[in-house]
Design an enzyme around this catalytic site. Structure first.
Site, PDB file in Angstrom:
ATOM      1  N   LYS A  29       0.865  -1.153   0.249  1.00  6.88           N
ATOM      2  CA  LYS A  29       0.147  -0.057   0.135  1.00  6.88           C
ATOM      3  C   LYS A  29       1.070   1.109  -0.181  1.00  6.88           C
ATOM      4  O   LYS A  29       0.665   2.046  -0.932  1.00  6.88           O
ATOM      5  CB  LYS A  29      -0.920   0.136   1.248  1.00  6.88           C
ATOM      6  CG  LYS A  29      -2.065  -1.227   1.448  1.00  6.88           C
ATOM      7  CD  LYS A  29      -2.807  -1.015   2.399  1.00  6.88           C
ATOM      8  CE  LYS A  29      -2.005  -1.265   3.723  1.00  6.88           C
ATOM      9  NZ  LYS A  29      -1.440  -2.265   3.984  1.00  6.88           N
ATOM     10  N   ARG A  69      -9.752   1.213   9.074  1.00  6.06           N
ATOM     11  CA  ARG A  69      -9.333  -0.158   9.415  1.00  6.06           C
ATOM     12  C   ARG A  69     -10.441  -0.982  10.066  1.00  6.06           C
ATOM     13  O   ARG A  69     -10.271  -2.166  10.312  1.00  6.06           O
ATOM     14  CB  ARG A  69      -8.058  -0.049  10.343  1.00  6.06           C
ATOM     15  CG  ARG A  69      -6.757  -0.446   9.644  1.00  6.06           C
ATOM     16  CD  ARG A  69      -5.658  -0.337  10.640  1.00  6.06           C
ATOM     17  NE  ARG A  69      -4.620  -1.050  10.360  1.00  6.06           N
ATOM     18  CZ  ARG A  69      -3.434  -0.530   9.763  1.00  6.06           C
ATOM     19  NH1 ARG A  69      -3.558   0.671   9.436  1.00  6.06           N
ATOM     20  NH2 ARG A  69      -2.242  -1.263   9.678  1.00  6.06           N
ATOM     21  N   ARG A  90      11.426  -5.721   5.021  1.00  5.26           N
ATOM     22  CA  ARG A  90      11.202  -4.277   4.756  1.00  5.26           C
ATOM     23  C   ARG A  90      12.255  -3.355   5.552  1.00  5.26           C
ATOM     24  O   ARG A  90      12.754  -3.657   6.638  1.00  5.26           O
ATOM     25  CB  ARG A  90       9.762  -3.884   5.069  1.00  5.26           C
ATOM     26  CG  ARG A  90       9.348  -2.456   5.106  1.00  5.26           C
ATOM     27  CD  ARG A  90       7.956  -1.995   5.013  1.00  5.26           C
ATOM     28  NE  ARG A  90       7.319  -2.231   6.138  1.00  5.26           N
ATOM     29  CZ  ARG A  90       6.092  -2.223   6.407  1.00  5.26           C
ATOM     30  NH1 ARG A  90       5.208  -1.840   5.390  1.00  5.26           N
ATOM     31  NH2 ARG A  90       5.422  -2.662   7.559  1.00  5.26           N
ATOM     32  N   ARG A 134      11.079  -1.607  10.889  1.00  6.06           N
ATOM     33  CA  ARG A 134      10.154  -1.159  11.621  1.00  6.06           C
ATOM     34  C   ARG A 134      10.235  -2.087  12.952  1.00  6.06           C
ATOM     35  O   ARG A 134      10.303  -3.141  12.854  1.00  6.06           O
ATOM     36  CB  ARG A 134       8.907  -1.035  11.167  1.00  6.06           C
ATOM     37  CG  ARG A 134       8.466   0.323  10.518  1.00  6.06           C
ATOM     38  CD  ARG A 134       7.407   0.197   9.754  1.00  6.06           C
ATOM     39  NE  ARG A 134       6.136  -0.197  10.058  1.00  6.06           N
ATOM     40  CZ  ARG A 134       5.027  -0.273   9.568  1.00  6.06           C
ATOM     41  NH1 ARG A 134       4.957   0.386   8.339  1.00  6.06           N
ATOM     42  NH2 ARG A 134       3.812  -0.778  10.089  1.00  6.06           N
ATOM     43  N   ARG A 183      -0.515  -8.840  13.491  1.00  5.95           N
ATOM     44  CA  ARG A 183      -1.306  -7.924  12.549  1.00  5.95           C
ATOM     45  C   ARG A 183      -1.958  -8.440  11.423  1.00  5.95           C
ATOM     46  O   ARG A 183      -2.937  -7.883  11.033  1.00  5.95           O
ATOM     47  CB  ARG A 183       0.045  -7.127  12.034  1.00  5.95           C
ATOM     48  CG  ARG A 183       0.671  -6.131  13.032  1.00  5.95           C
ATOM     49  CD  ARG A 183       1.942  -5.588  12.676  1.00  5.95           C
ATOM     50  NE  ARG A 183       1.809  -4.673  11.495  1.00  5.95           N
ATOM     51  CZ  ARG A 183       2.854  -4.533  10.508  1.00  5.95           C
ATOM     52  NH1 ARG A 183       4.124  -5.238  10.969  1.00  5.95           N
ATOM     53  NH2 ARG A 183       2.854  -3.809   9.439  1.00  5.95           N
TER      54      ARG A 183
HETATM   55  P1  ADP Z   1       2.071  -1.973   3.135  1.00  2.82           P
HETATM   56  O1  ADP Z   1       1.873  -0.418   3.327  1.00  2.82           O
HETATM   57  O2  ADP Z   1       1.058  -2.556   2.450  1.00  2.82           O
HETATM   58  O3  ADP Z   1       2.318  -2.417   4.499  1.00  2.82           O
HETATM   59  P2  ADP Z   1       4.557  -1.676   1.772  1.00  2.82           P
HETATM   60  O4  ADP Z   1       4.434  -0.662   0.583  1.00  2.82           O
HETATM   61  O5  ADP Z   1       5.380  -0.954   3.120  1.00  2.82           O
HETATM   62  O6  ADP Z   1       3.487  -2.327   2.453  1.00  2.82           O
HETATM   63  O7  ADP Z   1       5.724  -2.947   1.138  1.00  2.82           O
HETATM   64  C1  ADP Z   1       5.878  -3.816   2.288  1.00  2.82           C
HETATM   65  C2  ADP Z   1       7.375  -4.270   1.684  1.00  2.82           C
HETATM   66  O8  ADP Z   1       7.247  -5.309   0.405  1.00  2.82           O
HETATM   67  C3  ADP Z   1       8.284  -3.005   1.438  1.00  2.82           C
HETATM   68  O9  ADP Z   1       9.517  -3.685   1.730  1.00  2.82           O
HETATM   69  C4  ADP Z   1       8.342  -3.032  -0.240  1.00  2.82           C
HETATM   70  O10 ADP Z   1       9.538  -2.805  -0.599  1.00  2.82           O
HETATM   71  C5  ADP Z   1       7.843  -4.499  -0.662  1.00  2.82           C
HETATM   72  N1  ADP Z   1       7.038  -4.316  -1.826  1.00  2.82           N
HETATM   73  C6  ADP Z   1       6.099  -3.811  -2.059  1.00  2.82           C
HETATM   74  N2  ADP Z   1       5.366  -4.182  -3.320  1.00  2.82           N
HETATM   75  C7  ADP Z   1       5.995  -5.231  -3.604  1.00  2.82           C
HETATM   76  C8  ADP Z   1       5.881  -5.949  -4.748  1.00  2.82           C
HETATM   77  N3  ADP Z   1       5.009  -5.812  -5.779  1.00  2.82           N
HETATM   78  N4  ADP Z   1       6.858  -7.002  -5.058  1.00  2.82           N
HETATM   79  C9  ADP Z   1       7.862  -7.170  -3.910  1.00  2.82           C
HETATM   80  N5  ADP Z   1       7.906  -6.288  -2.887  1.00  2.82           N
HETATM   81  C10 ADP Z   1       7.254  -5.341  -2.854  1.00  2.82           C
HETATM   82  P1  AMP Z   2       0.651   0.662   9.075  1.00  3.06           P
HETATM   83  O1  AMP Z   2       1.819   1.620   8.997  1.00  3.06           O
HETATM   84  O2  AMP Z   2      -0.463   0.876   8.277  1.00  3.06           O
HETATM   85  O3  AMP Z   2       1.215  -0.685   8.989  1.00  3.06           O
HETATM   86  O4  AMP Z   2       0.116   0.879  10.559  1.00  3.06           O
HETATM   87  C1  AMP Z   2       0.946   0.473  11.644  1.00  3.06           C
HETATM   88  C2  AMP Z   2       0.279   0.439  13.135  1.00  3.06           C
HETATM   89  O5  AMP Z   2      -0.324   1.693  13.244  1.00  3.06           O
HETATM   90  C3  AMP Z   2      -1.008  -0.578  13.042  1.00  3.06           C
HETATM   91  O6  AMP Z   2      -0.498  -1.792  13.262  1.00  3.06           O
HETATM   92  C4  AMP Z   2      -1.783   0.053  14.086  1.00  3.06           C
HETATM   93  O7  AMP Z   2      -1.182  -0.268  15.432  1.00  3.06           O
HETATM   94  C5  AMP Z   2      -1.596   1.435  14.030  1.00  3.06           C
HETATM   95  N1  AMP Z   2      -2.745   2.260  12.927  1.00  3.06           N
HETATM   96  C6  AMP Z   2      -2.519   2.595  11.799  1.00  3.06           C
HETATM   97  N2  AMP Z   2      -3.531   2.971  11.432  1.00  3.06           N
HETATM   98  C7  AMP Z   2      -4.509   2.739  12.089  1.00  3.06           C
HETATM   99  C8  AMP Z   2      -5.941   2.791  12.022  1.00  3.06           C
HETATM  100  N3  AMP Z   2      -6.795   3.252  10.963  1.00  3.06           N
HETATM  101  N4  AMP Z   2      -6.680   2.129  13.242  1.00  3.06           N
HETATM  102  C9  AMP Z   2      -5.930   1.832  14.204  1.00  3.06           C
HETATM  103  N5  AMP Z   2      -4.679   1.704  14.557  1.00  3.06           N
HETATM  104  C10 AMP Z   2      -3.937   1.977  13.242  1.00  3.06           C
END
Ligand code: ADP
Ligand code: AMP
Length: 217
Positions: free
Chosen positions: A13, A88, A128, A161, A172
């Site tokens: 995302k 969410r 990541r 992270r 999660r």
């Molecule tokens: P989210 O925001 O949904 O938690 P991220 O955008 O941070 O996910 O992506 C999670 C991890 O996967 C990151 O390390 C990113 O570089 C990697 N990633 C994202 N999209 C792809 C893809 N299409 N193929 C391989 N790796 C990806």
């Molecule tokens: P994310 O960066 O989207 O993976 O979110 C990281 C963490 O932030 C989650 O595991 C939750 O603890 C908190 N968080 C982010 N967005 C929300 C939301 N809309 N509602 C509740 N907790 C959230």
């Protein structure tokens, strides 16, 4: 345009949101990013929410809704916005509807749902790396920086992270299935959900998203 990007943690995302925001010229609003900034700055809010993020639990709805309400009032949201990580839960989605009415904004135009197999998600999240300075996202295998542990864009340090450990990731993913996945039905009833296969390469996923956006523009 008012867009929501959905999908489990690690679906891509944030990675796609950066591209969509630049393509559509709208702000990328990530509640996770807002919360991590508050924690980094040790603000009152940051202190209150840290334990939720550390354990992968959801921050209480009333706190999250207050944060997003404030953000959507900013002038840069006048042409639209891209939500990532909010709503969410169903109560958050209902609160969002109310906030948009209160701000005289129209409802969401589009929900992009990125789907990825659970095994792939674990590998993506544990690999990541994020820039401590500008927040850009990398992956040790799929999107490595040119120099180890250094951000290509700003030269900042990359870090893992604290919630990207195998144990917290499994919590999660469970929270996502129980509390967030049911939201899809909420938006499917409005007929605004478009599915995208998140297992393609980063560039290919964006091409699919671009097609979807052009089709509703
Ligand atoms: P989210 O925001 O949904 O938690 P991220 O955008 O941070 O996910 O992506 C999670 C991890 O996967 C990151 O390390 C990113 O570089 C990697 N990633 C994202 N999209 C792809 C893809 N299409 N193929 C391989 N790796 C990806
Ligand atoms: P994310 O960066 O989207 O993976 O979110 C990281 C963490 O932030 C989650 O595991 C939750 O603890 C908190 N968080 C982010 N967005 C929300 C939301 N809309 N509602 C509740 N907790 C959230």
């Amino acid at each position: 345009m008012r867009i929501l990007i959905m999908g489990p943690p690690g679906a891509g995302k944030g990675t796609q949101a950066a591209r969509i925001a630049s393509f559509c010229e709208i702000p990328h609003i990530s509640t996770g990013d807002i919360f991590r900034t508050e924690i980094k700055e040790s603000s009152e809010l940051g202190k209150k929410i840290k334990s939720y993020l550390d354990t992968g639990k959801l921050v209480p709805d009333e706190v999250t809704v207050m944060v997003i309400k404030k953000r959507l009032q900013q002038p840069d949201c006048s042409r639209g916005f891209l939500l990532d990580g909010f709503p969410r839960t169903i109560p958050q989605a209902e609160a969002l509807d109310g906030i948009l009415i209160g701000l005289s904004k129209n409802r969401l135009d589009l929900v992009i749902n990125i789907s990825v197999d659970a095994q792939v998600l674990l590998e993506r999240l544990t690999g990541r790396r994020v820039c401590r300075n500008c927040g850009d996202t990398y992956h040790i295998l799929y999107q490595p920086p040119q120099k180890d542990e250094i951000c290509d864009r700003c030269g900042g340090d990359l870090y893992q992270r604290s919630d990207d450990t195998a144990e917290t990731v499994s919590n999660r993913l469970d929270v996502y299935q129980r509390q967030t996945a049911p939201l899809l039905e909420y938006y499917q009833k409005r007929d605004i959900v478009q599915e995208v296969n998140g297992e393609l390469s980063i560039d290919q996923v964006f091409k699919e998203i671009e097609k979807v956006i052009r089709s509703i523009d």
